[in-house]
Design a protein around this motif. Structure first.
Motif, PDB file in Angstrom:
ATOM      1  N   ASN A   1      -6.102   0.252  -5.508  1.00  0.00           N
ATOM      2  CA  ASN A   1      -4.932  -0.343  -4.884  1.00  0.00           C
ATOM      3  C   ASN A   1      -4.561  -1.659  -5.561  1.00  0.00           C
ATOM      4  O   ASN A   1      -5.325  -2.215  -6.349  1.00  0.00           O
ATOM      5  CB  ASN A   1      -5.121  -0.490  -3.371  1.00  0.00           C
ATOM      6  CG  ASN A   1      -6.134  -1.542  -2.972  1.00  0.00           C
ATOM      7  OD1 ASN A   1      -6.133  -2.660  -3.500  1.00  0.00           O
ATOM      8  ND2 ASN A   1      -7.006  -1.205  -2.041  1.00  0.00           N
TER       9      ASN A   1
ATOM     10  N   SER B   1       4.121   6.855  -5.273  1.00  0.00           N
ATOM     11  CA  SER B   1       3.948   5.742  -4.353  1.00  0.00           C
ATOM     12  C   SER B   1       2.681   4.977  -4.709  1.00  0.00           C
ATOM     13  O   SER B   1       1.747   5.544  -5.289  1.00  0.00           O
ATOM     14  CB  SER B   1       3.825   6.279  -2.922  1.00  0.00           C
ATOM     15  OG  SER B   1       3.380   5.272  -2.054  1.00  0.00           O
ATOM     16  N   THR B   2       2.655   3.710  -4.339  1.00  0.00           N
ATOM     17  CA  THR B   2       1.448   2.921  -4.584  1.00  0.00           C
ATOM     18  C   THR B   2       0.258   3.473  -3.803  1.00  0.00           C
ATOM     19  O   THR B   2      -0.881   3.206  -4.169  1.00  0.00           O
ATOM     20  CB  THR B   2       1.671   1.441  -4.221  1.00  0.00           C
ATOM     21  OG1 THR B   2       2.143   1.343  -2.877  1.00  0.00           O
ATOM     22  CG2 THR B   2       2.658   0.782  -5.166  1.00  0.00           C
ATOM     23  N   LYS B   3       0.501   4.259  -2.768  1.00  0.00           N
ATOM     24  CA  LYS B   3      -0.625   4.839  -2.020  1.00  0.00           C
ATOM     25  C   LYS B   3      -1.393   5.855  -2.854  1.00  0.00           C
ATOM     26  O   LYS B   3      -2.538   6.185  -2.543  1.00  0.00           O
ATOM     27  CB  LYS B   3      -0.148   5.477  -0.707  1.00  0.00           C
ATOM     28  CG  LYS B   3       0.600   6.763  -0.878  1.00  0.00           C
ATOM     29  CD  LYS B   3       1.027   7.346   0.451  1.00  0.00           C
ATOM     30  CE  LYS B   3       1.824   8.626   0.213  1.00  0.00           C
ATOM     31  NZ  LYS B   3       2.409   9.141   1.418  1.00  0.00           N
ATOM     32  N   ASN B   4      -0.795   6.336  -3.950  1.00  0.00           N
ATOM     33  CA  ASN B   4      -1.451   7.321  -4.823  1.00  0.00           C
ATOM     34  C   ASN B   4      -2.204   6.698  -5.985  1.00  0.00           C
ATOM     35  O   ASN B   4      -2.770   7.417  -6.806  1.00  0.00           O
ATOM     36  CB  ASN B   4      -0.417   8.312  -5.357  1.00  0.00           C
ATOM     37  CG  ASN B   4       0.200   9.134  -4.249  1.00  0.00           C
ATOM     38  OD1 ASN B   4      -0.465   9.514  -3.297  1.00  0.00           O
ATOM     39  ND2 ASN B   4       1.489   9.387  -4.350  1.00  0.00           N
TER      40      ASN B   4
ATOM     41  N   SER C   1       7.433   2.938  -2.931  1.00  0.00           N
ATOM     42  CA  SER C   1       7.833   4.001  -3.863  1.00  0.00           C
ATOM     43  C   SER C   1       7.926   3.446  -5.277  1.00  0.00           C
ATOM     44  O   SER C   1       8.294   2.294  -5.485  1.00  0.00           O
ATOM     45  CB  SER C   1       9.161   4.622  -3.439  1.00  0.00           C
ATOM     46  OG  SER C   1      10.208   3.699  -3.573  1.00  0.00           O
TER      47      SER C   1
ATOM     48  N   GLY D   1       0.774  -1.230   0.000  1.00  0.00           N
ATOM     49  CA  GLY D   1       0.000   0.000   0.000  1.00  0.00           C
ATOM     50  C   GLY D   1       0.804   1.277   0.000  1.00  0.00           C
ATOM     51  O   GLY D   1       0.251   2.353  -0.183  1.00  0.00           O
ATOM     52  N   ASN D   2       2.137   1.192   0.199  1.00  0.00           N
ATOM     53  CA  ASN D   2       2.929   2.413   0.245  1.00  0.00           C
ATOM     54  C   ASN D   2       4.356   2.136  -0.208  1.00  0.00           C
ATOM     55  O   ASN D   2       5.302   2.385   0.524  1.00  0.00           O
ATOM     56  CB  ASN D   2       2.913   3.008   1.653  1.00  0.00           C
ATOM     57  CG  ASN D   2       3.481   4.410   1.695  1.00  0.00           C
ATOM     58  OD1 ASN D   2       3.646   5.052   0.669  1.00  0.00           O
ATOM     59  ND2 ASN D   2       3.799   4.882   2.881  1.00  0.00           N
TER      60      ASN D   2
END
Length: 88
Positions: free
Chosen positions: A26, A19-22, A5, A2-3
């Motif tokens: 998901n 980041s994968t959080k963006n 880079s 989830g986070n």
């Protein structure tokens, strides 16, 4: 997942640093939905994001050209390297 880079470079020039959080969806959602319509195999690659939007780059667009090296690095996973080739 989830986070992590994500960095993308073209010929060594950084084009994306995120980041994968963006991600809009998901990683778990993406894999779930794709697996509903096809079988995912080891080493399959799922392309989900864009490598910067070349048309909006200033002072002028920077589109990919034959010979360019595109590298996408995801933290704790590795780096995928592809050379752009001319369409035959």
């Amino acid at each position: 997942l989830g986070n992590l880079s994500i960095r993308a470079r073209v010929n060594g020039e950084l084009r994306q640093n995120s980041s994968t959080k963006n991600m809009v969806f998901n990683v778990y959602e993406v894999v779930h939905h794709i697996s509903l319509v096809m079988t995912l195999e080891p080493c399959d690659i799922i392309a989900t994001e864009r490598l910067g939007v070349a048309v909006f780059m200033k002072p002028e667009p920077k589109f990919l050209s034959p010979g360019d090296l595109v590298e996408v690095e995801i933290e704790n996973i590795g780096t995928l390297r592809n050379k752009v080739v001319e369409d035959l």
